[in-house]
Design a protein around this motif. Structure first.
Motif, PDB file in Angstrom:
ATOM      1  N   ASN A 143       5.972  36.196 -36.459  1.00 12.53           N
ATOM      2  CA  ASN A 143       6.880  36.907 -35.552  1.00 12.53           C
ATOM      3  C   ASN A 143       7.072  36.191 -34.216  1.00 12.53           C
ATOM      4  OD1 ASN A 143       7.296  39.095 -37.348  1.00 12.53           O
ATOM      5  ND2 ASN A 143       5.353  40.001 -36.713  1.00 12.53           N
ATOM      6  N   VAL A 144       6.537  34.988 -34.091  1.00 14.78           N
ATOM      7  CA  VAL A 144       6.624  34.254 -32.830  1.00 14.78           C
ATOM      8  C   VAL A 144       8.005  33.605 -32.687  1.00 14.78           C
ATOM      9  CG1 VAL A 144       5.713  32.329 -31.476  1.00 14.78           C
ATOM     10  CG2 VAL A 144       4.144  33.845 -32.712  1.00 14.78           C
ATOM     11  N   LEU A 145       8.701  33.924 -31.597  1.00 17.12           N
ATOM     12  CA  LEU A 145      10.010  33.331 -31.315  1.00 17.12           C
ATOM     13  C   LEU A 145       9.850  32.047 -30.519  1.00 17.12           C
ATOM     14  CD1 LEU A 145      12.070  36.476 -30.207  1.00 17.12           C
ATOM     15  CD2 LEU A 145      11.984  35.422 -32.463  1.00 17.12           C
ATOM     16  N   LEU A 146      10.740  31.099 -30.761  1.00 17.58           N
ATOM     17  CA  LEU A 146      10.755  29.877 -29.964  1.00 17.58           C
ATOM     18  C   LEU A 146      11.453  30.101 -28.631  1.00 17.58           C
ATOM     19  CD1 LEU A 146      11.587  27.209 -32.696  1.00 17.58           C
ATOM     20  CD2 LEU A 146       9.336  27.919 -31.838  1.00 17.58           C
ATOM     21  N   GLN A 147      12.385  31.040 -28.571  1.00 15.84           N
ATOM     22  CA  GLN A 147      13.039  31.382 -27.316  1.00 15.84           C
ATOM     23  C   GLN A 147      13.656  32.767 -27.426  1.00 15.84           C
ATOM     24  OE1 GLN A 147      16.532  29.091 -26.264  1.00 15.84           O
ATOM     25  NE2 GLN A 147      17.000  28.612 -28.387  1.00 15.84           N
ATOM     26  N   CYS A 148      13.808  33.416 -26.277  1.00 12.56           N
ATOM     27  CA  CYS A 148      14.524  34.680 -26.240  1.00 12.56           C
ATOM     28  C   CYS A 148      15.083  34.893 -24.835  1.00 12.56           C
ATOM     29  CB  CYS A 148      13.653  35.859 -26.667  1.00 12.56           C
ATOM     30  SG  CYS A 148      12.340  36.303 -25.526  1.00 12.56           S
ATOM     31  N   ILE A 149      16.070  35.736 -24.741  1.00 14.74           N
ATOM     32  CA  ILE A 149      16.726  36.013 -23.472  1.00 14.74           C
ATOM     33  C   ILE A 149      15.762  36.747 -22.543  1.00 14.74           C
ATOM     34  CG2 ILE A 149      18.659  37.200 -22.362  1.00 14.74           C
ATOM     35  CD1 ILE A 149      19.580  34.942 -24.143  1.00 14.74           C
ATOM     36  N   GLY A 150      15.534  36.202 -21.361  1.00 11.91           N
ATOM     37  CA  GLY A 150      14.712  36.860 -20.360  1.00 11.91           C
ATOM     38  C   GLY A 150      13.258  36.466 -20.362  1.00 11.91           C
ATOM     39  N   ALA A 151      12.793  35.801 -21.417  1.00 13.01           N
ATOM     40  CA  ALA A 151      11.377  35.448 -21.499  1.00 13.01           C
ATOM     41  C   ALA A 151      11.154  33.959 -21.737  1.00 13.01           C
ATOM     42  CB  ALA A 151      10.686  36.259 -22.592  1.00 13.01           C
ATOM     43  N   SER A 152      12.224  33.173 -21.762  1.00 18.19           N
ATOM     44  CA  SER A 152      12.117  31.731 -21.956  1.00 18.19           C
ATOM     45  C   SER A 152      12.707  31.016 -20.747  1.00 18.19           C
ATOM     46  CB  SER A 152      12.867  31.290 -23.216  1.00 18.19           C
ATOM     47  OG  SER A 152      12.338  31.909 -24.370  1.00 18.19           O
ATOM     48  N   ASP A 153      11.986  30.015 -20.252  1.00 19.93           N
ATOM     49  CA  ASP A 153      12.492  29.257 -19.106  1.00 19.93           C
ATOM     50  C   ASP A 153      13.778  28.515 -19.448  1.00 19.93           C
ATOM     51  OD1 ASP A 153      10.432  30.035 -17.401  1.00 19.93           O
ATOM     52  OD2 ASP A 153       9.113  28.438 -18.124  1.00 19.93           O
ATOM     53  N   ILE A 154      13.869  28.042 -20.686  1.00 20.03           N
ATOM     54  CA  ILE A 154      15.067  27.341 -21.151  1.00 20.03           C
ATOM     55  C   ILE A 154      15.635  28.091 -22.347  1.00 20.03           C
ATOM     56  CG2 ILE A 154      15.987  25.203 -22.122  1.00 20.03           C
ATOM     57  CD1 ILE A 154      13.783  23.693 -20.645  1.00 20.03           C
ATOM     58  N   VAL A 155      16.912  28.433 -22.277  1.00 24.09           N
ATOM     59  CA  VAL A 155      17.587  29.114 -23.375  1.00 24.09           C
ATOM     60  C   VAL A 155      18.718  28.224 -23.878  1.00 24.09           C
ATOM     61  CG1 VAL A 155      19.030  31.076 -24.014  1.00 24.09           C
ATOM     62  CG2 VAL A 155      17.008  31.431 -22.591  1.00 24.09           C
ATOM     63  N   GLU A 156      18.698  27.918 -25.171  1.00 21.10           N
ATOM     64  CA  GLU A 156      19.720  27.085 -25.794  1.00 21.10           C
ATOM     65  C   GLU A 156      20.270  27.826 -27.017  1.00 21.10           C
ATOM     66  OE1 GLU A 156      17.671  23.450 -26.650  1.00 21.10           O
ATOM     67  OE2 GLU A 156      17.900  22.682 -24.603  1.00 21.10           O
ATOM     68  N   PRO A 157      21.344  28.597 -26.844  1.00 18.78           N
ATOM     69  CA  PRO A 157      21.897  29.359 -27.966  1.00 18.78           C
ATOM     70  C   PRO A 157      22.413  28.442 -29.078  1.00 18.78           C
ATOM     71  CG  PRO A 157      22.746  30.175 -25.863  1.00 18.78           C
ATOM     72  CD  PRO A 157      22.055  28.862 -25.584  1.00 18.78           C
ATOM     73  N   ASP A 158      22.199  28.862 -30.319  1.00 15.12           N
ATOM     74  CA  ASP A 158      22.854  28.213 -31.453  1.00 15.12           C
ATOM     75  C   ASP A 158      24.270  28.763 -31.562  1.00 15.12           C
ATOM     76  OD1 ASP A 158      20.651  26.692 -32.180  1.00 15.12           O
ATOM     77  OD2 ASP A 158      19.865  28.243 -33.523  1.00 15.12           O
ATOM     78  N   PHE A 159      25.186  27.935 -32.080  1.00 11.91           N
ATOM     79  CA  PHE A 159      26.593  28.336 -32.173  1.00 11.91           C
ATOM     80  C   PHE A 159      27.120  27.992 -33.557  1.00 11.91           C
ATOM     81  CE2 PHE A 159      31.187  27.636 -31.508  1.00 11.91           C
ATOM     82  CZ  PHE A 159      31.533  28.838 -30.892  1.00 11.91           C
TER      83      PHE A 159
END
Length: 255
Positions: A169-185
């Protein structure tokens, strides 16, 4: 293109609050209908996850109503859409993080955003909420931004190992809790009769792709009531199999 849609959300059998948030807005122009939809899953175990998911949904609604029209009338090209959604998600990540720090709490959310415009669909994704397209089969559009997905991609873990790994259940990134956010498109062609399913991870942990496809079989989804009933039945199936997370889904059918 015209759309029929429905949203279904359930707190589930264990949690005391529903940290999921969902959005579906349709607008009509002189030439076409356009739509935005989103699933945001506030981080389980983090304080105020429902605050983070709700804030992001409200921000997307405001963007669609007030900023997107100029993008639409300028042609709605994929590079512009990608940049606009990236900017919004990254900006909201910073705002949510700053809010959390000011309150002394940790909070975050996934974001799976679907935009239907002209003859194209666009998806921007952070985290492990998912987007699917359903035609003659169920096809997963997004790729989970998770530790186990990365390990499987690198060949260091099998699917069977990933499903029982303690870090599944570990996320590599999420909104508000990651210093760097890189959305997939992602993007693709809109076709009449296809369906788009957005869901939080609680919706699809325990049920199979075949069960999802059979319950949401496109020729059977003739109106909003039937769509909602299909989503409800899958939600109840999850609960019967003791899914402990919040469960939220959105289905949109093109006509």
């Amino acid at each position: 293109m015209r759309f029929i849609s429905s949203v279904y959300t359930d707190i589930g059998i264990k949690k005391k609050t529903n940290q999921d948030s969902a959005l579906v807005i349709e607008a009509q122009t002189e030439n076409d209908n356009i739509m935005i939809a989103c699933i945001c899953d506030g981080m389980g175990g983090l304080a105020k996850g429902e605050v983070a998911s709700g804030a992001l949904v409200r921000s997307l609604a405001d963007w669609f109503q007030n900023s997107f029209p100029s993008l639409y009338y300028s042609g709605c090209d994929s590079n512009s859409v990608r940049q606009a959604l990236n900017d919004l998600l990254i900006s909201m990540s910073r705002k949510i993080m700053m809010y959390g720090r000011s309150c002394g709490v940790s909070l975050g959310t996934t974001a799976c955003v679907l935009l239907l415009c002209g003859n194209r669909y666009f998806v921007s994704n952070v985290g492990d909420s998912r987007a699917y397209v359903i035609t003659e089969r169920l096809y997963q559009i997004t790729k989970d931004q998770t530790y186990i997905q990365r390990e499987m991609d690198l060949g260091r873990m099998t699917y069977e190992e990933a499903m029982v790994d303690p870090q599944r259940n570990v996320l590599l990134q999420c909104i508000g809790a990651s210093d760097i956010v890189e959305p997939d498109f992602y993007e693709g062609q809109l076709i009449a009769g296809q369906e788009f399913l957005l869901c939080s991870d609680g919706f699809r942990h325990i049920i199979s792709p075949e069960e999802i496809y059979n319950a949401l079989y496109p020729p059977m989804m003739i109106d909003e009531a039937v769509i909602r009933d299909g989503l409800r039945k899958l939600t109840e199936l999850n609960k019967a199999r003791l899914e402990v997370d919040n469960i939220t889904s959105v289905l949109i059918k093109t006509e």
